[in-house]
Design a protein around this motif. Structure first.
Motif, PDB file in Angstrom:
ATOM      1  N   HIS A  46      63.104  41.631  37.192  1.00 33.02           N
ATOM      2  CA  HIS A  46      63.534  41.742  35.794  1.00 33.02           C
ATOM      3  C   HIS A  46      62.364  41.942  34.858  1.00 33.02           C
ATOM      4  O   HIS A  46      61.213  41.984  35.272  1.00 33.02           O
ATOM      5  N   ASP A  67      56.313  37.305  33.680  1.00 31.08           N
ATOM      6  CA  ASP A  67      55.913  36.472  34.825  1.00 31.08           C
ATOM      7  C   ASP A  67      56.422  37.065  36.139  1.00 31.08           C
ATOM      8  O   ASP A  67      56.153  36.524  37.207  1.00 31.08           O
ATOM      9  N   HIS A  68      57.120  38.199  36.059  1.00 24.93           N
ATOM     10  CA  HIS A  68      57.656  38.839  37.265  1.00 24.93           C
ATOM     11  C   HIS A  68      57.053  40.207  37.556  1.00 24.93           C
ATOM     12  O   HIS A  68      57.426  40.848  38.521  1.00 24.93           O
ATOM     13  N   LEU A  93      60.692  25.723  35.193  1.00 26.33           N
ATOM     14  CA  LEU A  93      60.744  26.745  36.246  1.00 26.33           C
ATOM     15  C   LEU A  93      59.588  26.584  37.213  1.00 26.33           C
ATOM     16  O   LEU A  93      59.615  27.056  38.336  1.00 26.33           O
ATOM     17  N   GLU A 110      66.164  35.703  38.798  1.00 24.52           N
ATOM     18  CA  GLU A 110      66.055  34.451  38.046  1.00 24.52           C
ATOM     19  C   GLU A 110      67.436  34.046  37.528  1.00 24.52           C
ATOM     20  O   GLU A 110      67.576  33.248  36.614  1.00 24.52           O
ATOM     21  N   HIS A 157      61.956  31.586  41.175  1.00 23.23           N
ATOM     22  CA  HIS A 157      61.398  30.280  40.821  1.00 23.23           C
ATOM     23  C   HIS A 157      61.976  29.253  41.797  1.00 23.23           C
ATOM     24  O   HIS A 157      63.018  29.474  42.416  1.00 23.23           O
TER      25      HIS A 157
HETATM   26 ZN   LIG Z   1      60.576  33.849  35.262  1.00 20.11          ZN
END
Ligand SMILES: [Zn+2]
Length: 674
Positions: free
Chosen positions: A168, A172-173, A238, A298, A343
């Motif tokens: 997505h 952080d991905h 997370l 997520e 996560h």
């Molecule tokens: Zn995330």
């Protein structure tokens, strides 16, 4: 595997990091102990799942950034691994915070799927293809992604990364992609990058328009500058935190456009399920049918997520989210044998997978439905968080606890999505600003001394939410009233200790910190970088100029500009009128004051702050026709946003250094100035 570091003091000796900090009060301890006695601590399945498949941890708990600072440090959270129950941390949150100490390489499915956890906010997942690794979600920073690949190389043998899947559009991905992939290999077709529908638009745009305000509010929701301590930052729901390294972005080579698409990647058949407008506007789940392995991105993690993000974001759609989980359950979840995500830890066994999918499906649907049920009977956005309750059966499920999104802020979020901020009471439609109404309250309540005395009494009785009401009025009216700010900080601190939700805890504790010491300074995680600016559309760049414009300075100005970027065949009609800067892609003004012709590749230099537009005009890179002065007029109206603005009154004075700091896009965009 929770390694205790010799350098950490025994838990009993941990002192509050702030000289004015207070221990939990007897009222707070009462709440904490009640939770300890009544919550479902006998269900320890998460701990088994969190540990399962552990292969190895690296020697160091720190990962260094290329720039020389520490990019990642899980060592500072080891106080949580000492076997002590802290009365300054809600026991459910402490439980989650201990689970989030997972750190190292884990097997998800033998010989096939592996994860490195605890190297960043998100996991990085390695799926074994015929010739190399297919990586799901390469963390936030190149440094942490690289360190994860090194750990995989060491224990599983060196194999090339042949594909990357971005689940997505949140940084952080994807931000660490350059740590594991060379862009020239992507261009040469050696590495495929797969992403959900509309990925690039959302990856780039979500943090631009209100980016500076969001970054400031990260101090609150994420407590980014709170010390790691039983009295401060303990977890981010997370995972532990966000790494502070190099954030990059390589554009996908293959977009999954259809609702469901099947692709074979390096010999592994994968079914991608687009789930737009769930946890992110662009997101997708993946099912590997041969292995009965379900990747829930997520969308399903070990806790309830945000419908409304306190940092600030568009309100998410809890009902759509629930429906996409339900679809995944019916399409794949009834046969899957392992479920893993970006996560937390995986779930094994079909019964467990169905239990978690059903529970999460129901939690988001219940939130949507029950909140609107109450709203339809007159419960307002200012009451709903005190009325809405999660069903009892879900309250007993750890995966349905509100670690990231609390029932309180999510229920207000649902009302905000459907009805907005207005509760219907006329008094709240155009209220005075807090600082303007507060002095009358203070006067009517009998002045500062009376309020302080009553505030102290309420504080001592543990009536913290009443205490904050009256003390806030006093601080709003008298931002320099030190005893008032200190007492309000004490109240916020106890409220912070009592919260199960990381966002609520951090908001109260960050507020207490700023009231005591002013706005803190320090490095915060990046939300942008050169790759993000490169990927920004010219339209978005122009839109943001409109936001940077101080319209008071543009009063009376009027001009029009045609912007042409021949190399990507775009043109824009730009007008300044009514102190407002607008742009329209695909059109041209009939008689513009100025026409600028510049290749998008060269305009990028301006967007990145490498070269000014003036310099490009001077050396002929940009061609202009008409009145160059309008560029000077435009530049004179633009403001650089500062990160250190006040949230609580009277906290700015100690933050002058911060005010000098650059806002997130200052470096990147200011060089429009000719
Ligand atoms: Zn995330």
């Amino acid at each position: 595997m929770l390694m205790l570091s010799g350098s950490v003091a025994p838990a009993a000796d941990i002192e509050h990091f702030h000289p004015k900090g207070k221990p939990p009060s007897k009222h707070t301890i009462e709440i904490i102990e009640k939770a300890r006695a009544t919550m479902a601590f006998s269900d320890t399945r998460d701990f088994e799942e969190q540990k399962k498949g552990f292969i190895a941890a690296p020697e160091s708990m720190k990962i260094m950034a290329d720039a020389g600072h520490v990019a990642w440090d899980i060592e500072r959270y080891q106080f949580l691994a000492m076997g002590k129950d802290f009365d300054s941390i809600h026991p459910s949150l402490q439980r989650q915070a201990i689970l989030n100490l997972n750190f190292g390489l884990y097997e998800v499915l033998k010989d096939k799927i592996y994860q490195v956890r605890g190297f960043d906010l998100a996991n990085i997942t390695f799926v074994r293809g015929t010739t190399g690794w297919i990586v799901f979600d390469p963390t936030t920073a190149a440094e942490t992604a690289r360190a994860a690949l090194e750990l995989v190389d060491k224990h599983l043998g060196k194999r090339p990364v042949v594909a990357v899947v971005y689940s997505h559009s949140h940084a952080d991905h994807f931000g660490g992609v350059r740590g594991i992939v060379d862009e020239t290999d992507v261009r040469a077709g050696k590495v495929q990058i797969i992403a959900p529908r509309d990925f690039m638009d959302h990856a780039v745009s979500e943090n631009v328009y209100a980016g500076n305000a969001m970054n400031r509010r990260m101090f609150y929701q994420y407590g980014v500058l709170l010390p790691a301590s039983p009295f401060g930052h303990v977890d981010q729901a997370l995972a532990k935190n966000v790494a502070a390294g190099n954030l990059g972005l390589i554009a996908p080579t293959r977009i999954v456009e259809k609702p469901i698409e099947e692709l074979t990647i390096d010999g592994v058949k994968m079914i991608f399920q687009n789930t737009p407008n769930t946890e992110a506007p662009s997101e997708m789940n993946t099912y590997i049918p041969e292995w009965r392995a379900l990747w829930m991105a997520e969308n399903v993690t070990a806790g309830i997520h945000n419908i409304y993000k306190l940092r600030g974001a568009l309100i998410r759609d809890a009902l759509a989210w629930s429906k996409y989980i339900n679809r995944a359950l019916y399409l794949y979840g009834r046969e899957a044998e392992v479920m893993f995500a970006s996560h937390h830890w995986p779930r094994w066994g079909n019964d467990r997978i169905q239990e978690v999918l059903r529970g999460q499906r129901d939690a988001y649907a219940h939130l949507n439905n029950q909140v609107l049920h109450l709203a339809n009977q007159g419960v307002t956005i200012n009451q709903i968080h005190n009325e809405y309750e999660v069903p009892e059966s879900l309250q007993k499920q750890w995966f349905a606890r509100g670690y990231h999104g609390s029932p309180e802020n999510n229920s207000r979020g649902v009302i905000n999505r459907f009805l907005g901020y207005f509760d219907g009471n006329p008094v709240n439609i155009i209220p005075l600003s807090p600082k303007d109404s507060a002095p009358l309250y203070v006067e009517m309540m009998g002045g500062a001394e009376t309020i302080l005395a009553k505030g102290k009494e309420l504080h001592d009785q543990g009536k913290y939410r009443l205490a904050q009401e009256i003390l806030n009025k006093l601080v709003q009216a008298e931002p320099d009233n030190r005893p008032a700010k200190d007492l309000l900080a004490d109240v916020f601190e106890q409220l912070g200790y009592q919260q199960e939700n990381t966002g609520l805890r951090n908001v109260f504790l960050a507020g207490a910190f700023e009231l005591r010491s002013g706005i803190p300074t320090g490095a915060i995680p990046k939300t942008t970088g050169p790759d993000m600016v490169r990927a920004m559309s010219t339209e978005l760049f122009l839109d943001f100029i409109g936001i940077r414009m101080d319209s008071k300075k543009a009063e009376g100005l009027e001009f029009s500009i045609n912007l042409v970027t021949p190399d990507n065949d775009e043109k824009f009609a730009i007008e300044l009128s009514n102190a407002t800067f607008t742009n329209l892609e695909g059109f041209q003004v009939a008689n513009p004051d100025l026409t600028i012709t510049i290749n998008r590749a060269d305009l990028l230099q301006v967007m990145m702050g490498v070269k000014t537009l003036a310099a490009q005009i001077d050396d002929g890179t940009a061609k202009i026709e008409g009145n160059r002065d309008v560029l000077g007029q435009l530049a004179a109206t633009l403001v650089d946003f500062e990160l250190g603005f006040e949230i609580l009154p009277g906290t700015k004075s100690q933050a002058q250094a911060m005010a000098e700091e650059k806002g997130p896009f200052k470096q990147d965009l200011r060089q429009i100035d000719p």
